[in-house]
Design an enzyme around this catalytic site. Structure first.
Site, PDB file in Angstrom:
ATOM      1  N   SER A 179      -6.269 -12.323   4.097  1.00 42.24           N
ATOM      2  CA  SER A 179      -5.599 -11.511   3.079  1.00 42.24           C
ATOM      3  C   SER A 179      -5.369 -10.104   3.635  1.00 42.24           C
ATOM      4  O   SER A 179      -5.849  -9.768   4.719  1.00 42.24           O
ATOM      5  CB  SER A 179      -6.462 -11.453   1.822  1.00 42.24           C
ATOM      6  OG  SER A 179      -7.700 -10.856   2.132  1.00 42.24           O
ATOM      7  N   TYR A 180      -4.670  -9.284   2.858  1.00 44.33           N
ATOM      8  CA  TYR A 180      -4.294  -7.951   3.318  1.00 44.33           C
ATOM      9  C   TYR A 180      -5.533  -7.151   3.719  1.00 44.33           C
ATOM     10  O   TYR A 180      -6.459  -7.002   2.930  1.00 44.33           O
ATOM     11  CB  TYR A 180      -3.513  -7.229   2.218  1.00 44.33           C
ATOM     12  CG  TYR A 180      -2.817  -6.001   2.734  1.00 44.33           C
ATOM     13  CD1 TYR A 180      -1.933  -6.117   3.807  1.00 44.33           C
ATOM     14  CD2 TYR A 180      -3.058  -4.751   2.206  1.00 44.33           C
ATOM     15  CE1 TYR A 180      -1.307  -5.000   4.328  1.00 44.33           C
ATOM     16  CE2 TYR A 180      -2.434  -3.630   2.714  1.00 44.33           C
ATOM     17  CZ  TYR A 180      -1.562  -3.766   3.777  1.00 44.33           C
ATOM     18  OH  TYR A 180      -0.952  -2.660   4.292  1.00 44.33           O
ATOM     19  N   PRO A 181      -5.559  -6.634   4.954  1.00 38.14           N
ATOM     20  CA  PRO A 181      -6.799  -6.028   5.445  1.00 38.14           C
ATOM     21  C   PRO A 181      -7.014  -4.570   5.031  1.00 38.14           C
ATOM     22  O   PRO A 181      -7.995  -3.974   5.432  1.00 38.14           O
ATOM     23  CB  PRO A 181      -6.665  -6.137   6.966  1.00 38.14           C
ATOM     24  CG  PRO A 181      -5.199  -6.108   7.208  1.00 38.14           C
ATOM     25  CD  PRO A 181      -4.552  -6.750   6.014  1.00 38.14           C
ATOM     26  N   ASP A 229       0.871  -1.172   0.000  1.00 36.69           N
ATOM     27  CA  ASP A 229       0.000   0.000   0.000  1.00 36.69           C
ATOM     28  C   ASP A 229       0.910   1.225   0.000  1.00 36.69           C
ATOM     29  O   ASP A 229       2.123   1.100  -0.096  1.00 36.69           O
ATOM     30  CB  ASP A 229      -0.959  -0.018   1.196  1.00 36.69           C
ATOM     31  CG  ASP A 229      -0.228   0.007   2.529  1.00 36.69           C
ATOM     32  OD1 ASP A 229       1.021   0.154   2.547  1.00 36.69           O
ATOM     33  OD2 ASP A 229      -0.890  -0.118   3.570  1.00 36.69           O
ATOM     34  N   SER A 286      -0.751  -9.946  -1.742  1.00 35.46           N
ATOM     35  CA  SER A 286      -1.868  -9.510  -0.905  1.00 35.46           C
ATOM     36  C   SER A 286      -2.071 -10.424   0.279  1.00 35.46           C
ATOM     37  O   SER A 286      -2.975 -10.214   1.076  1.00 35.46           O
ATOM     38  CB  SER A 286      -3.170  -9.483  -1.704  1.00 35.46           C
ATOM     39  OG  SER A 286      -3.134  -8.427  -2.614  1.00 35.46           O
TER      40      SER A 286
END
Ligand code: NAG
Ligand code: NAG
Ligand code: NAG
Length: 704
Positions: A353-355, A142, A171
């Protein structure tokens, strides 16, 4: 437009490492954002056979293994940072609170440095990179992660300029995702990192200028209550506070109104049917009474309309960050900050998975049946997962948002041994995922409309035919409502016909979920930062929580918002910050340059600052409603010592200017300070903008 916006974001992200010469690489330094992530990734790359050794920081271990990467077998040295490695602050002459006029902070020089407690991590990187020919950045994918990536790159390249640099994109920390990332290494994206640099610099300048101005002023003016209080300002904090105050004021200003309605009931064997008035309610007592009396003259009901139609209750959409925060807050009573902390932990441990994602559409290449299969072993929801597979496989509902970077939040691994809130949040994410992959609940709704003296009343019944997703999703309720069979044209005697009254009720104070919705709607912060801003206004005592966990503004919060509102400047309104966030997005997309955004935003906030200082009396007045009369109007010399030299650029002629005190104490409006060019011994050439500011301050007897 969201689609358009994010398409270019995806271009940023998928820029491949094509054409990069990759040769003679024996050893690769890999750096993750946290130690847990480094360990998880190394565990996957090595099939759990990595070697572990110490770095200089005892929290950031080094994991080693062999792996096929960049077209060859290489030795992997995996380590981590702990979030940002570097920090920004003003240069020494501006760092102390009393060192300068806060206006100077919009232009004062900033330096980037490694804080003392991160030096060990930096030393580990500097030592380990010596033996490596390539560096792979494994920070979270991110904006912050990209920026942290560049901090790592800068530290490493400083000791090894020949280093080849790559970016791994993933991810989730699962074998499939990590191996795919290794096969598809790309280049880090400078634009995304630039957006973070810009945000950091603006937050520092704007935050420091306003915070020093407010804090020093009000500590002096209200020493009895605020002497020790830090009165911070942030361009996200204030609009967030503004939402809370606005709702509170709406409640205060609310005048309840009396209303009247007619209610009909009809008892049957299994209970009572409530018929509600099609007019809903009237605010005129006489009018309602007239209609009621007409009904009472001949209170026999005729069934005029019977309807029956299928009704669905929709299964939830795939989960994005904002929904996760809101639902966890509403359904699990876990606040946004705690939710994100737990979610991050579950992610680094490979469970979800990526929050941080804005996506609520599952990508086509995600293997949903596999993910559902993983959950079949659970004693509580396993049977439901199996049912999805047995009945033709997952049928996910789709939303409309995609950031093209991360999929919706979903479980990536079965976890049977979690405890406490970790377990509750994981269970929620799993149930939400299974619900989304299942079917809508189906029912049949019947509607009965009756007529009494030309007034119409309606009752609804519901028969649930298939609960479907509701079986796995206890966070939502839908229940049968039994009504007997009525026949069209038939007549019956109602059990009661009553005229009732009530009062309109004010809106309620905001819940955390409401506040997050408002922040999202108005573009304050990002999904990654909502929780932090809310936490900040709580910790500054600007707002508090009621026992029902609703936000109530405190006196300081009220005073500040009212003061800035009275100036006519929309400091506590979301627009200024929303423009900034939009600019940051444009930088990520390569549609606006970092330097342009910085220049424009600094100018904008500086104008607001100058105005705020000039009208600071409005703030004093607003605060004195809560903290009593202003006890002491300080002279600025008491707060700020002489300015460092040179202090600022003249906005007109761009030369350095210093502040000088006039010998005779000024003239006319009482100007006693002027800005003069730093190196000029000539007649002071006074910059009109600054003079105006100073005149205002003097005239109003104001200080910073
Ligand atoms: C990653 O690489 C693999 C094999 O090299 C390829 O099949 C796959 O399509 C790539 N995935 C992405 C997302 O680029
Ligand atoms: C209330 O309704 C009555 C009867 O319809 C009408 O005469 C009267 O003007 C209304 N009053 C107001 C305040 O509207
Ligand atoms: C980065 O931004 C610049 C303009 O600021 C643009 O020319 C360039 O194409 C962008 N790069 C990427 C990878 O999007």
């Amino acid at each position: 437009w969201i689609g358009l916006l994010f398409r270019s974001w995806s271009l940023c992200f998928s820029q491949a490492a094509e054409g990069t010469m990759v040769r003679n690489i024996q050893k690769v330094l890999c750096v993750a954002e946290k130690n847990d992530a480094a360990r998880g990734i190394a565990d996957i790359l090595s099939n759990s056979r990595m070697r572990r050794r110490e770095g200089f920081s005892r929290f950031n271990k080094i994991y080693e293994c062999q792996y096929h990467m960049l077209g060859q077998n290489v030795a992997v040295v995996m380590t981590s940072v702990s979030g940002h490695l570097l920090a920004q602050d003003f240069k020494i002459p501006f760092r102390k609170w009393h060192s300068c006029n806060p206006l100077v902070l919009f232009d004062a020089e900033i330096e980037t440095f490694c804080p003392e407690n991160y030096m060990d991590i930096k030393r580990t990187l500097e030592r380990e990179v010596q033996q490596c020919q390539a560096l792979v950045i494994w920070t979270d994918c991110d904006r912050e992660g990209e920026n942290i990536g560049f901090e790592i790159i800068n530290v490493c390249k400083a000791v090894k300029p020949s280093l080849q640099v790559f970016r791994a994109r993933f991810s989730e920390i699962t074998p499939g995702a990590i191996r795919t990332a290794c096969e598809n290494l790309t280049q880090p994206n400078q634009n995304i990192s630039d957006a973070v640099d810009v945000r950091q610099e603006l937050d520092l300048r704007i935050g420091a200028a306003f915070t020093r101005f407010q804090t020093l002023r009000f500590q002096k003016l209200f020493p009895n209550v605020l002497a020790e209080q830090l009165i911070s300002y942030g361009s996200c904090q204030f609009p967030t506070l503004g939402f809370v105050v606005e709702r509170f004021k709406a409640i205060q200003a609310f005048v309840p109104e009396l209303f009247y309605k007619i209610k009909v009931t009809h008892d049957h064997e299994e209970g009572t049917v409530d018929f509600s008035w099609k007019r809903n309610r009237l605010f005129n007592h006489t009018a309602c009474l007239v209609l009621y009396q007409m009904c009472m003259e001949d209170p026999v009901a005729t069934v005029v309309e019977i309807g029956s139609r299928p009704r669905s209750k929709w299964r939830p959409l795939p989960l994005d960050t904002v929904e996760l925060e809101k639902l966890a807050s509403r359904k699990l009573k876990i606040n946004a900050k705690e939710t994100m902390k737990i979610a991050e932990k579950l992610y680094t441990q490979g469970y979800i998975s990526y929050p941080r994602t804005e996506t609520n559409i599952f990508p086509k290449d995600l293997n949903l049946p596999n993910l559902v299969q993983l959950q079949t072993q659970d004693p509580h929801w396993g049977a439901f997962a199996q049912r999805i597979l047995d009945q033709g496989g997952p049928t996910p509902r789709s939303g409309t948002k995609s950031d093209q970077a991360h999929p919706p939040i979903h479980p990536t691994k079965y976890a049977g041994n979690l405890q406490g809130n970790d377990q509750r949040l994981y269970e929620f994410i799993v149930r939400h995922f299974l619900a989304c992959c299942s079917q809508d609940a189906k029912g049949q709704e019947t509607t009965v409309e009756i007529d009494i003296a030309n007034e119409r009343f309606v009752a609804h019944g519901l028969m649930i035919l298939a609960r479907n997703y509701l079986d796995v999703y206890p966070y939502e309720k839908w229940s049968d409502k039994v009504i007997p069979v009525y026949e069209r044209g038939s007549r019956f005697q109602p059990t009661t016909v009553e005229m009732t009254d009530g009062e309109t009720s004010p809106p309620q104070l905001l819940t955390e979920a409401d506040l997050i919705s408002l922040m999202e709607k108005h573009g304050i912060g990002t999904d990654a930062t909502h929780a932090e801003h809310i936490e900040t206004i709580k910790s500054r005592m600007y707002v508090g929580l009621t026992p029902e966990q609703r936000f109530l503004p405190g006196e300081l919060g009220m005073g500040l918002v009212e003061g800035y509102d009275a100036m006519g400047y929309e400091m506590s309104k979301p627009d200024l910050r929303a423009e900034l966030e939009a600019d940051l997005k444009l930088i990520c997309e390569g549609r606006k340059e970092k330097s342009v955004v910085l220049r424009e935003q600094i100018q904008k906030y500086k104008r607001v600052f100058i105005e705020a200082v000039a009208k600071a009396k409005k703030l004093d007045e607003a605060l004195s409603q809560y903290f009593g009369e202003v006890t002491h109007v300080a002279q600025e010399e008491e707060i700020y010592p002489a300015m460092p030299d040179p202090v600022r650029k003249c906005p007109q002629c761009n030369s350095d200017m210093v502040l000088k005190t006039k010998k005779n104490g000024g003239h006319g409006g009482g100007i006693c300070h002027v800005w003069i060019p730093a190196r000029s011994k000539a007649v002071p050439s006074v910059c009109p903008i600054i003079t105006q500011l100073w005149v205002n301050m003097r005239v109003n007897n104001l200080t910073f």
